[in-house]
Structures are given as C-alpha cells and as structure tokens.
Write a protein that holds these residues in place. Structure first.
Motif, short mmCIF file in Angstrom:
data_model
loop_
_atom_site.label_atom_id
_atom_site.label_comp_id
_atom_site.label_asym_id
_atom_site.label_seq_id
_atom_site.Cartn_x
_atom_site.Cartn_y
_atom_site.Cartn_z
N PHE A 69 46.21 46.99 46.80
CA PHE A 69 44.84 47.06 46.28
C PHE A 69 43.85 46.50 47.30
O PHE A 69 42.89 47.17 47.71
CB PHE A 69 44.78 46.29 44.97
CG PHE A 69 43.46 46.38 44.26
CD1 PHE A 69 42.74 47.56 44.23
CD2 PHE A 69 42.95 45.26 43.60
CE1 PHE A 69 41.52 47.64 43.55
CE2 PHE A 69 41.75 45.33 42.93
CZ PHE A 69 41.03 46.52 42.90
N GLN A 70 44.10 45.28 47.75
CA GLN A 70 43.17 44.64 48.68
C GLN A 70 43.16 45.34 50.04
O GLN A 70 42.10 45.52 50.65
CB GLN A 70 43.52 43.16 48.84
CG GLN A 70 43.28 42.34 47.59
CD GLN A 70 43.58 40.87 47.78
OE1 GLN A 70 44.04 40.43 48.83
NE2 GLN A 70 43.32 40.07 46.75
N ILE A 108 41.06 48.46 50.00
CA ILE A 108 39.63 48.14 50.08
C ILE A 108 39.23 47.78 51.51
O ILE A 108 38.22 48.26 52.04
CB ILE A 108 39.29 46.99 49.11
CG1 ILE A 108 39.39 47.50 47.66
CG2 ILE A 108 37.91 46.41 49.38
CD1 ILE A 108 39.34 46.42 46.62
N THR A 113 38.49 40.54 44.30
CA THR A 113 39.14 41.64 43.59
C THR A 113 39.72 41.17 42.27
O THR A 113 39.91 39.97 42.05
CB THR A 113 40.29 42.23 44.44
OG1 THR A 113 41.32 41.23 44.59
CG2 THR A 113 39.81 42.66 45.80
N ALA A 142 41.17 52.63 44.68
CA ALA A 142 39.72 52.56 44.91
C ALA A 142 38.95 52.90 43.64
O ALA A 142 37.95 52.25 43.30
CB ALA A 142 39.31 53.51 46.04
N ALA A 195 38.60 49.94 41.38
CA ALA A 195 38.04 48.71 41.95
C ALA A 195 36.65 48.44 41.42
O ALA A 195 35.66 48.46 42.14
CB ALA A 195 38.03 48.79 43.47
N ASP A 224 34.76 51.85 43.01
CA ASP A 224 35.06 52.74 41.89
C ASP A 224 34.02 53.85 41.79
O ASP A 224 34.36 55.03 41.63
CB ASP A 224 35.17 51.97 40.58
CG ASP A 224 33.92 51.12 40.28
OD1 ASP A 224 33.18 50.77 41.23
OD2 ASP A 224 33.68 50.81 39.10
#
Length: 958
Positions: free
Chosen positions: A54-55, A58, A544, A619, A622, A703
């Motif tokens: 996830f991170q 980003i 996050t 993404a 997010a 997002d």
C-alpha cells in the motif's frame, strides 16, 4: 499487440530493462526543481505484506508523477538492520544447524554469521519491491548498519553527548526476560487476559488503627509477587477514611519492612479499598509516584525475572542506597516470578492476611518477538534528553514547515510531544550499532568515535585499561537519521544540498512518535540551512490507513487472514494457500479452523491479477480514513479494467497502424484534418481529466485520482468515444478519417502517460506500441513528459453538444431495456419541445443516432401536434417518444409508470412538507428555499407527464 492481456509476460522483463537502463536514477536536470522521497526502511528480515504494498504504491505513484513532471527525482531505498528480529533469526539458525548458542560463538563470530546471513538471505524484501514496480534508485541502496550510516550514528551520539543531551542512568524500562534486553513500547503487545485481583491485609505499625478500628489496610493487586518490592502504600489526600494514617507506617508482610503511608492524587478513591501498594521498581505508574515522593526503589527481580537473593535498593536519582535493608526471604531466591506469585499467595493465606480473590480482566504486556510477559525493570541504560529538541520540532509543525495529511494527525503528534519523556536508546543485544562509550576500571565513562579518539580526547595513556560498552543502540536511533544520513551526512555532500529537505514521508499513524517525531527532532538539531535555520527532514507527512481484511479485522498470521501481495499478482492455488496459512502453526485446532475458512473464502485459490491491477486497487482505496477493508471484488474489477485498456488499445492500433494518422515522423501534423464532434469532445474531456487528476495528486487524494482515471478511461474513452468513432471509420471522408485516427492515437498515447504513475507496466507496453504513430520520442514512458492541461483545447460547445447526443442515445437505450426491445431493431422517434439548438444538434448528428441508437427516423412534433401512445424519456425540456404500438406489454408499462408516479409523488410531498415547515423557511437561506421550490416544480411536471402517459396507455389498451 497480443490478443489477450497477460501481465506475467510483460512485467518482470520490463522492470529489469528499466533498472538496467538506469531510468530510476535522478536525471540531474534541476530546472523544474528536485523531488525526494525516503522509503521507510523495512526490516532486513522482512517480506512484503499488504501495508508495504500500500505505502510503496503511493510512494512510487508520487515518484513517477514528479519524474514525469520534469523534476530531478530520487526515491531513496534501504533496509533496517532490525536488531532484535535479526539476532533472534540467526540465533535460531545457528542452534538448528550447529547446536550452538551465540555465547558459544562469541560476539565477533556471531556478528560475522549475521553478515553472512544478510549477504545470502537478507534481500528478500528488496526483490519483492521490484515486483511492485518500485522505481527506487537501487545503486543508492542503504542499510542502517552500512559504513556510512555507522559513521553518522557515531557522529550523532558523540555530539549529543558533548551537548549534554545523552546520559546514562538507572530507570524503569520494558524488560524482556527471554531476550535480556530493554524494548520499546512499539515492541510490546498488550493482550486482553482474564486474571485475578488479590486482596491483601497489610498490618499497621506502631499500634495505629483505621477510622473503623482495624489494625490493617487492605490493598488489591494483580501481581502479588511485586509486594516484596513495595516502598509505600498510597491513599488519596481527600479520602476521609485514611486522613489520620497519612505519614504513619505499615509493616510489609513476609519481608517485615516498615514502609510509609503517603497521599497522592494518583489513587482512585472509588476503586477497591482506596489503598494502593506502591512498587516503584516494578510498575511505571508507581515509578512516577515514587519520584514525586522520593521513595526508595526495591528491585527484586533478576534479568530472568526471578526473585533476587537480595533486593537492589535504588534512590530516585539512580544512585545505590546503602542504608536500607534489601534482604529478601531465602526461600524465594531464584524462584521464577510466577512461581513466586503462587508461593506468596499461599504464605499470606497461612498468615491470615489473604482476603477475597476476584476475577479481573486486564491487559498483559508481551514481547512481540519473544512472546513472554514483559517486566518493568530498573536497569542501567543510555538516554537522550529530548525535551529541548522537542520544542523546536513542535514549532516546525505549528508554523507549517511540516504539514500532516490528514491534518488531524497534527493533534496526535503534538499530544505526544507535549508529554515527551527521555528516550531510552540502549539495547542489550549484540547486533546493532555498538555504543561508542568506554569505561575504565573504576567505571568512569568516556565517549568518542573510537578508542583512539577517546584516549586523545580525554588524555588517557596506554596504562589506562578501557572496555567498550557492550550495549547497542535502539534501531530507531539510526533510522531517526534516515533522511540526512542516507544522503552522505556528516559530509556536506551535493546530494544533501540537492535533495534535503525531502518532500514527503509516507508512513503509518502508529509510528508518528517512534519514528516521525524522532526524525524531526534529530534532523532539526543537526541539519541547518545556509542561514543557520534548523532544516526539517520533510515538508509533508502523509499518513496511510491500515489495511484490514474484508470483515474489518486486522490481518495477522494467528487469524489466518493475511494476504500476500505477490499471491494477488502471480496467483496461488488453493492447496498452496492453505499450506501457506497453516503450515507452521503449533495449534491443530486453530490450523483446522483457518483451513476451513480459507477453503470457504477462496474455493479456487487466487487468480493472477498482475501488478497494475493490485496497484490501482490500492490507490483507489487510499482515502484519508485510517482503516481500509480489503475487497477482492475490487481487485477483480480492476483486473477487468486492465483488460478493457488492453482491448481498447488493440482497437485503436488495428485502425491506425499502417494508416494515415495526420502525423509525420517529427510528430507534426501532416495533411488536412477534420475533427468530428466526438474527437473535439474527447480531447476536451481529456484535458479536463488531466486538470482534475493534478488537483487530486496535489491534495494526496489518490483514491479520487484513481477514480478520475477510471471514469475517463472506461466510461468515456473506451465505452463512448470508441463507439462514436465507428461511423467515421466506416464511412468518413479522408479528412475525417485522418482527423479521427489522429485523435485516437494522440489521446491513447497521452492517456498512457496520465495513467503511468499508478499503472506502470501496461502503460509502458501500450505506449511503446503507439508512440511511433504519434511521432513522440523517448526511450521509456517514465521519462516522458506528464500531460499538461491545455485550456485552448477545451471546446465547451463540443462538450455540451456531445453530452446532449449521449443523453439521447442513453434515453433510447433505456426505453429499449424497459420495453425489452432488441438492440438491433430500428425504431422511430418523435421529439416534442425541441428548441433551435436541439434541432441543430439533431441535424448534425444523425449518423450517431442511426448507428448507436438504431433510430430509423427522428420526427420533430410542432406545438399542437398529437402523438400516439409512446414511451417517453426527458432530455432537458425535450421529450423523446418511442411509439409503443406493437412494441410493448401495456400492463407492464402501466406498472412501470405507476412505480415512477409513486416515487415522484413521494418526493413532491416530502418537499411540500419541508416548505410548509415555518421553522425551515425562517432559517434557511433564500437560495436553498428557491432550490427546493424548483425541485418541487420539476416533480410536479414529471407527475403531470406520467399521468398523461398513463391515460394514453389506457387508450392504447382499449
């Protein structure tokens, strides 16, 4: 292009080429500015999990975006040496393979084994990062124990010591009895347990009595073994029951120690008996009470958490107390703390001093690595006095030099910083940065970068025997230097001048204090700009959320709900997934439960989705919320999105490759072009999409940025524009064909650049194929320019006209769906309420209506003209009617209209009630009231027309 999209066939070879060609490196051109992100260094022992994916998605999206914006871009990569985790891993390896402990090997040999392990197996997570498409500069990869970082760590320690901001002292820490080291709060896992609350009677000394005539005080505790280290009993200063006893003494059972009765606001009068035992050496709250009252601290436990033969008595300043008796009963010496607990309870019962025992729910602290119960313990440790640095670090956030996204995390940061305590930086491990401090035979400490410097600095000759401190530094100490030490500090390197301060830190809320705050403090203390102003480590902290499973539960191995990002990229069969989740479990019942749930959830395993689909899913989720529930259906949907892009690109290429696209080899227009309404519309819409995407990226709304791409690409380009090009491709003139081909290839090429930061692989593949048709130059899409918003290419009239055309087509399609009319059946449309603009649009876009709506004719009815019974759709004030004779089931159509009437009538009455409410009318702004009245009028219009349609249906039926 291949007929079918297969991400596995393109991803790894593409990445290898990117890395080999050096595309991830800073390009050196600084005219558009510099941009730098520091990766939060994952543990060298770790493997990729959903939080990393996830991170890292980003961070890579930001990096690729800024690189394409022309910035001189660096995404700095590296790993953390992970002191405890790595030492444990290699200890187990040595034990399994050689049957030896680290003590058998000795410190130097054991550390050599760790370096050997790192060379062979320590790169797992960096290999996995490559699978995610991370465009980090691998040639700059750092490790928190590499030579440069070690030099920076020593430099910082020595300078802080010389500035009197580092000191050594005996204080209470989280002690791991299995690992024999202090650990941080982050390494403590509090578990809910059902325990007991034991009530003890402590006899009053010197004949004192309570207000109700008792010769004892009753206290309650969940940890009876610690009573051997009690220093006082505390009551609340306003508790009338015990006012007369404040300042008197009790006789501590078993050890027969006289301890005072004190008063302190810490005591809760309403809890238990209102009397609290104070054990400063074995409880963090009691430690603070003890400091306030200058109580002696009786350390009764060894490093193994067993009872000592004699208590270590310590004053509040950390010095040894030689006046008080530290004797403990011989019968308890060497007993494990929990065995001692049972023995003490039994003895107190024998003495008649045990009261009631109540069930009690409590949180028990466990070491997250060792799995044993953590013990608060007084030990000698090194500390950083952080209060002076914290003040400067708070000012950086207050004045806006550092911004948190979302902003509410500033409150969490400030709350921690206001109550900040000195930072324990030493650990009793072998793996890590060894503390640069030496002791002579008297125990005097000397600090320097190495022993040679120590002897010179303190004028010590060779006759003075020195030994280096055996402890190492907390891993958070070295990672606190990450933003500047990785750029070459303490040397004033070009990299440091170019990329510091960095731009954004992407991290989780749980380490705002442990890492973010410490980086800010350390950086601002050591790094100053040319004017001497403390420099921040980063300008923005993007926090996050936490990725949870679909039910909202935290992912953990013990729950069997962990998802491996690589399994979603490559796919995994059911049996392998079951084995992966249950293979190392020691509890058969739990393993069986997890196997059952896994088979139910993933009956056919997990199919391969590819990296781009995973990245786009992450993404798109997010948002600025803290927690994110994973949704496999969304991942499936975005895999379909990739297929849609692929197939749309194939359509474009099949209609443009080898054809005249109106572009010469230099990318200039060649030949005359006639752009259709659809061409002008999609070019305009694309430019608006670029503008919107940029705005979302600026605000870290990944997002919304992802949704913007999805809406344009799937709904507008793929679904609408490609359909709208077919009439031209089938029967257009040469100039029209050239114009549409030009638009197809230029928009497709620019669209790949727009999507590239989030979806690097599929966009590079398509871009390489389409760029020759556009004359675009460049080796890789990641080095190409990001699309720029061109206001002069936004044709508002074309956008309005085409949106109107779409509404007409959708209206006809809706009628077909409602009446169950085949899409291929030609229809005749009647139009009422047509204005001059509508007429022009009808005349100039007949081809679209004929091919996409399958309308055989469109007849405009003049005022007063009657129309047969028809199914009606509204486009603004215009009515589109499809005569229903011979097309519909009258009863079903009446039912449909009744349903619409009920809805319109309900909405009309709701607004009518709202407008009749005098309170609403009096308080609401006039604009709001007018808006409600307009909506009411619109519903009344719908009701009238639907009622009229129903009446016409009745005629049709008769």
């Amino acid at each position: 292009m291949e007929k079918t999209y297969h991400p596995q066939s393109i991803e790894q070879s593409l990445y290898q080429n990117w890395e080999e060609q050096g595309y991830f490196k800073p390009q050196g051109e600084q005219s558009q500015g510099n941009y730098c992100i520091m990766i939060p260094p994952p543990n060298v022992t770790g493997s990729l999990h959903m939080g990393h994916a996830f991170q890292d998605t980003i961070m890579d999206t930001l990096t690729r975006y800024q690189r394409m914006k022309g910035k001189n871009t660096l995404w700095q990569v590296g790993t953390d040496h992970a002191g405890i985790a790595t030492q444990m891993l290699v200890e187990r390896k040595v034990a399994a393979e050689e049957g030896k402990t680290r003590h058998d090997l000795g410190r130097e040999n054991f550390i050599d084994r760790i370096w050997d392990w790192k060379a062979q197996s320590g790169g797992t997570i960096t290999k996995q990062l490559r699978r995610l498409g991370a465009s980090v500069d691998w040639d700059r990869e750092r490790f928190t124990m590499d030579e440069g970082m070690s030099a920076a760590v020593q430099e910082v320690f020595v300078r802080l010591y010389d500035d009197e901001l580092i000191y050594r002292g005996k204080r209470l820490v989280n002690w791991d009895p299995a690992l024999h080291t202090a650990i941080s709060d982050l390494e403590v896992e509090n578990k809910e347990k059902q325990g007991s609350m034991w009530h003890f009677r402590y006899p009053l000394a010197d004949g004192a009595l309570t207000a109700d005539g008792k010769d004892y005080l009753e206290i309650a505790t969940t940890r009876p073994e610690t009573m051997l280290g009690d220093s006082a009993v505390a009551v609340h200063p306003e508790d009338e029951r015990y006012q007369s006893l404040i300042g008197k003494f009790i006789l501590l059972p078993i050890v027969n120690r006289r301890i005072p009765i004190i008063c302190d606001d810490y005591v809760d009068m309403a809890f238990g008996t209102g009397c609290v035992k104070i054990t400063p050496a074995h409880d963090f709250n009691d430690y603070e009470v003890g400091k306030r009252h200058l109580l002696p601290m009786f350390n009764i436990l060894t490093f193994d958490a067993a009872i000592r033969p004699m208590a270590e008595v310590i004053n509040t300043d950390g010095s040894n107390n030689t006046q008080l008796d530290g004797n403990l009963p011989e019968r308890y010496a060497g007993l494990d703390r929990f065995k001692a607990r049972s023995a003490i309870i039994e003895e107190l019962e024998t003495l008649g001093l045990l009261g009631e025992i109540k069930p009690h729910a409590l949180k028990v602290p466990y070491g997250d690595r060792s799995g044993v119960v953590i013990e608060p313990l007084l030990t000698d440790q090194w500390y950083v006095s952080v209060a002076p640095m914290a003040k400067t670090a708070m000012e950086a956030v207050d004045n806006g030099d550092i911004k948190f996204v979302p902003q509410q995390y500033e409150n969490m940061y400030n709350s921690w910083m206001r109550d900040i305590q000195d930072w324990c930086i030493s650990r009793q491990l072998w793996w890590g940065h060894r503390i640069p401090a030496w002791y002579d035979e008297t125990g005097k400490v000397y600090v320097g970068r190495d022993e040679g410097e120590v002897r010179t600095k303190y004028k010590l000759d060779d006759s003075v025997v020195l030994r280096q401190d055996a402890d190492v530094l907390d891993t958070w100490f070295s990672s606190a230097l990450w933003t500047f030490a990785t750029l070459g500090w303490p040397d004033n390197t070009d990299d440091l001048k170019t990329f510091h301060p960095t731009d954004v830190l992407v991290t989780g809320f749980d380490i705002i204090f442990f890492w973010v705050a410490r980086m800010i403090m350390m950086t601002m203390h050591f790094i100053k700009d040319e004017n001497g102003k403390p420099q921040v480590p980063f300008k923005t902290v993007y926090i996050t959320g936490l990725i949870r499973d679909e039910a909202g539960n935290k992912m953990s191995k013990s729950k069997g709900n962990v998802l491996d990002p690589l399994d979603m990229i490559d796919g995994i069969d059911l049996e392998s997934l079951v084995t992966k989740r249950t293979g190392n479990m020691m509890q058969p019942k739990l393993a069986a439960k997890i196997e059952k749930s896994t088979r139910k959830e993933f009956s056919e395993g997990i199919e391969a989705h590819g990296t781009d689909a995973l990245r786009f899913t992450l993404a798109s989720m997010a948002s600025t919320g803290r927690d994110i529930n994973w949704d496999m259906k969304r991942l499936d949907g975005y895999r379909s999105f990739c297929n849609k892009i692929w197939n749309a690109s194939r359509y474009v290429l099949m209609n443009t490759e080898g054809e005249d696209c109106g572009i010469n080899a230099n990318g200039k227009q060649s030949g005359s072009l006639t752009l259709s309404l659809a061409d002008r519309w999609i070019i305009s819409l694309f430019n608006q999409t670029v503008k919107t995407f940029d705005e979302h990226m600026e605000n870290y709304r990944f997002d919304l940025a992802a949704n913007t791409l999805y809406e344009f690409t799937w709904n507008q380009f793929c679904d609408w524009y490609l359909e709208l090009t077919k009439p031209v491709m089938q029967s257009g003139s040469e100039d029209e064909l050239r114009g549409t081909r030009h638009t197809l290839v230029t928009v497709l090429e620019a669209m790949q650049r727009l999507m590239h930061p989030i979806m690097p692989y599929i966009t590079e593949t398509i871009w390489q194929r389409v760029k020759p048709l556009t004359g675009v130059q460049g080796e890789s899409i990641m080095l190409a320019a990001f699309p720029e918003y061109q206001q002069n290419q936004v044709d508002e009239a074309a956008m309005q006209d085409l949106e109107w055309v779409k509404q007409v087509i959708v209206a006809v399609r809706n009628i077909r769906a409602e009446l169950n009319i085949a899409p291929s059946k030609p229809l005749n449309a009647l139009l009422k309420g047509v204005n001059a603009q509508d007429k022009q649009r009808i005349e100039t876009n007949q081809t679209f209506f004929t091919t996409l709506a399958k309308l055989e004719s469109m007849t405009v009815l003049e005022d007063g003209d009657s129309a047969p019974m028809s199914s009606t759709q509204l486009i603004g004030n215009m009515e589109l009617l499809i005569p229903m004779a011979g097309l519909i089931d009258v009863a079903a159509e009446v039912a449909r209209i009744d349903k619409q009437l009920d809805k319109a009538d309900s909405e009309f009455k709701r607004i009518e009630k709202k407008l009749s409410n005098q309170g609403f009318v009096a308080k609401a702004p006039e604009a709001v009231i007018e808006k409600e009245r307009a909506k009411q009028a619109e519903y009344q219009r719908d009701i009238d027309k639907l009622t009229e349609q129903k009446a016409e249906l009745a005629k049709l039926e008769s």
